[in-house]
Design a protein around this motif. Structure first.
Motif, PDB file in Angstrom:
ATOM      1  N   ARG A 108      40.681 138.241   2.901  1.00  0.00           N
ATOM      2  CA  ARG A 108      42.027 137.791   2.538  1.00  0.00           C
ATOM      3  C   ARG A 108      42.862 137.522   3.791  1.00  0.00           C
ATOM      4  O   ARG A 108      43.567 136.517   3.888  1.00  0.00           O
ATOM      5  N   ALA A 109      42.787 138.424   4.734  1.00  0.00           N
ATOM      6  CA  ALA A 109      43.557 138.260   5.967  1.00  0.00           C
ATOM      7  C   ALA A 109      43.101 137.026   6.739  1.00  0.00           C
ATOM      8  O   ALA A 109      43.923 136.282   7.296  1.00  0.00           O
ATOM      9  N   LEU A 133      47.443 135.691  -1.085  1.00  0.00           N
ATOM     10  CA  LEU A 133      46.274 136.417  -0.578  1.00  0.00           C
ATOM     11  C   LEU A 133      46.625 137.828  -0.111  1.00  0.00           C
ATOM     12  O   LEU A 133      45.847 138.777  -0.317  1.00  0.00           O
ATOM     13  N   LEU A 134      47.789 137.984   0.512  1.00  0.00           N
ATOM     14  CA  LEU A 134      48.107 139.254   1.163  1.00  0.00           C
ATOM     15  C   LEU A 134      48.821 140.253   0.258  1.00  0.00           C
ATOM     16  O   LEU A 134      48.694 141.467   0.466  1.00  0.00           O
ATOM     17  N   ASP A 135      49.579 139.787  -0.703  1.00  0.00           N
ATOM     18  CA  ASP A 135      50.342 140.713  -1.552  1.00  0.00           C
ATOM     19  C   ASP A 135      49.452 141.725  -2.283  1.00  0.00           C
ATOM     20  O   ASP A 135      49.837 142.900  -2.417  1.00  0.00           O
ATOM     21  N   PRO A 136      48.277 141.333  -2.788  1.00  0.00           N
ATOM     22  CA  PRO A 136      47.466 142.320  -3.515  1.00  0.00           C
ATOM     23  C   PRO A 136      46.824 143.394  -2.628  1.00  0.00           C
ATOM     24  O   PRO A 136      46.265 144.366  -3.162  1.00  0.00           O
ATOM     25  N   ILE A 137      46.872 143.239  -1.306  1.00  0.00           N
ATOM     26  CA  ILE A 137      46.238 144.233  -0.435  1.00  0.00           C
ATOM     27  C   ILE A 137      46.993 145.557  -0.550  1.00  0.00           C
ATOM     28  O   ILE A 137      48.216 145.609  -0.405  1.00  0.00           O
ATOM     29  N   ASP A 141      45.084 149.641   3.124  1.00  0.00           N
ATOM     30  CA  ASP A 141      44.285 148.648   3.843  1.00  0.00           C
ATOM     31  C   ASP A 141      45.127 147.765   4.764  1.00  0.00           C
ATOM     32  O   ASP A 141      44.586 146.889   5.448  1.00  0.00           O
ATOM     33  N   ARG A 142      46.427 147.976   4.792  1.00  0.00           N
ATOM     34  CA  ARG A 142      47.299 147.110   5.584  1.00  0.00           C
ATOM     35  C   ARG A 142      47.363 147.519   7.054  1.00  0.00           C
ATOM     36  O   ARG A 142      47.997 146.833   7.851  1.00  0.00           O
ATOM     37  N   GLY A 143      46.730 148.601   7.399  1.00  0.00           N
ATOM     38  CA  GLY A 143      46.747 149.042   8.793  1.00  0.00           C
ATOM     39  C   GLY A 143      45.715 148.354   9.658  1.00  0.00           C
ATOM     40  O   GLY A 143      45.771 148.457  10.895  1.00  0.00           O
ATOM     41  N   ALA A 144      44.784 147.629   9.065  1.00  0.00           N
ATOM     42  CA  ALA A 144      43.763 146.938   9.853  1.00  0.00           C
ATOM     43  C   ALA A 144      44.413 145.857  10.709  1.00  0.00           C
ATOM     44  O   ALA A 144      45.409 145.233  10.325  1.00  0.00           O
ATOM     45  N   ALA A 145      43.825 145.628  11.889  1.00  0.00           N
ATOM     46  CA  ALA A 145      44.423 144.696  12.852  1.00  0.00           C
ATOM     47  C   ALA A 145      44.527 143.280  12.291  1.00  0.00           C
ATOM     48  O   ALA A 145      45.552 142.600  12.462  1.00  0.00           O
ATOM     49  N   ASP A 146      43.484 142.815  11.638  1.00  0.00           N
ATOM     50  CA  ASP A 146      43.514 141.447  11.115  1.00  0.00           C
ATOM     51  C   ASP A 146      44.535 141.293   9.991  1.00  0.00           C
ATOM     52  O   ASP A 146      45.193 140.260   9.868  1.00  0.00           O
ATOM     53  N   VAL A 147      44.697 142.356   9.201  1.00  0.00           N
ATOM     54  CA  VAL A 147      45.680 142.305   8.121  1.00  0.00           C
ATOM     55  C   VAL A 147      47.093 142.326   8.700  1.00  0.00           C
ATOM     56  O   VAL A 147      47.978 141.580   8.252  1.00  0.00           O
ATOM     57  N   ARG A 148      47.324 143.176   9.720  1.00  0.00           N
ATOM     58  CA  ARG A 148      48.649 143.232  10.347  1.00  0.00           C
ATOM     59  C   ARG A 148      49.014 141.884  10.970  1.00  0.00           C
ATOM     60  O   ARG A 148      50.156 141.436  10.887  1.00  0.00           O
ATOM     61  N   ALA A 150      47.983 138.882  10.040  1.00  0.00           N
ATOM     62  CA  ALA A 150      48.294 137.932   8.970  1.00  0.00           C
ATOM     63  C   ALA A 150      49.669 138.216   8.371  1.00  0.00           C
ATOM     64  O   ALA A 150      50.448 137.292   8.100  1.00  0.00           O
ATOM     65  N   LEU A 151      49.990 139.490   8.186  1.00  0.00           N
ATOM     66  CA  LEU A 151      51.300 139.846   7.638  1.00  0.00           C
ATOM     67  C   LEU A 151      52.424 139.454   8.592  1.00  0.00           C
ATOM     68  O   LEU A 151      53.497 139.004   8.157  1.00  0.00           O
ATOM     69  N   SER A 152      52.199 139.594   9.891  1.00  0.00           N
ATOM     70  CA  SER A 152      53.213 139.213  10.873  1.00  0.00           C
ATOM     71  C   SER A 152      53.451 137.705  10.864  1.00  0.00           C
ATOM     72  O   SER A 152      54.602 137.240  10.924  1.00  0.00           O
ATOM     73  N   LEU A 153      52.386 136.934  10.787  1.00  0.00           N
ATOM     74  CA  LEU A 153      52.531 135.476  10.705  1.00  0.00           C
ATOM     75  C   LEU A 153      53.282 135.067   9.437  1.00  0.00           C
ATOM     76  O   LEU A 153      54.143 134.178   9.463  1.00  0.00           O
ATOM     77  N   MET A 154      52.968 135.720   8.345  1.00  0.00           N
ATOM     78  CA  MET A 154      53.627 135.387   7.084  1.00  0.00           C
ATOM     79  C   MET A 154      55.116 135.724   7.143  1.00  0.00           C
ATOM     80  O   MET A 154      55.958 134.971   6.636  1.00  0.00           O
TER      81      MET A 154
END
Length: 215
Positions: A108-109, A133-137, A141-148, A150-154
């Motif tokens: 997702r990220a 893609l990111l809201d259901p995470i 699981d939001r602490g992973a580097a790739d997820v963080r 993606a969330l920052s870009l969003m």
């Protein structure tokens, strides 16, 4: 002496009188000819078939019933087609939702980052796709580097889009009444005198959007 009487039968007519008779004869022939032409015209204009009665011009109830039936059947088919398309759309949406639900957070990220950093695409469409893609995470699981990442870009895209949406919203921002309804005639940026007079008075301007609107 008797031979000079012009009125005697068989006696020669005076030339002027003969011309008068000739003119009258021609007039009679012309009148007779005109009457004959008129009669021929009437006969030609007369319809050859049987004369229809006035009832032939009356509305046919069977034809009206048939026309209404055709229209009703057409409306029914159109409604059924719309319902079928709506069912297919919902089925496709459910299928895609099932696929999305099965994606792991890392995938997702990655997809969200790709959408947000792509060139030439619509910014709002990319943001909405990333949010989908990111809201259901889940929070764990939001602490992973790739997820963080993606969330920052969003979040950065969200700030730009929300600023633009609020600027457009301000142009038609409404006025709220104290009973919770919107004033039908007044706007936030305008005179408020007499506004919400039947709705317990003016409460304030319509709240600004707090997030980007996505379909």
């Amino acid at each position: 002496m008797g031979d000079d009487n012009p009125t005697r039968c068989g006696s020669p007519q005076h030339p002027a009188r003969q011309r008068g008779l000739t003119v009258r004869g021609l007039g009679c022939l012309i009148i007779v000819g005109a009457v004959a032409v008129a009669l021929v015209g009437v006969l030609l204009e007369r319809p050859s078939g049987p004369v229809l009665s006035d009832s032939s011009h009356r509305p046919n109830p069977d034809a009206d019933i048939f026309a209404r039936t055709v229209r009703a059947n057409q409306a029914l088919r159109e409604r059924q087609e719309r319902e079928q398309r709506e069912r297919e759309r919902k089925q496709e949406k459910a299928r895609l939702a099932a696929i999305e639900a099965a994606r792991p957070p890392a995938e997702r990220a990655a997809l969200a980052t790709e959408a947000l950093t792509g060139d030439g695409g619509d910014t709002k469409e990319a943001y909405c796709r990333a949010r989908e893609l990111l809201d259901p995470i889940e929070p764990k699981d939001r602490g992973a580097a790739d997820v963080r990442k993606a969330l920052s870009l969003m979040k950065a895209k969200q700030a730009l889009l929300l600023h633009a949406e609020r600027a457009a919203f301000e142009k038609t921002r409404g006025l709220m009444c104290r009973d919770g309804t919107m004033s039908p005639t007044c706007r936030c940026h305008g005179p408020h005198r007499g506004c919400c007079s039947h709705h317990r008075g003016v409460a304030g301007c319509e709240p600004l959007p707090t997030e980007v609107s996505c379909p």
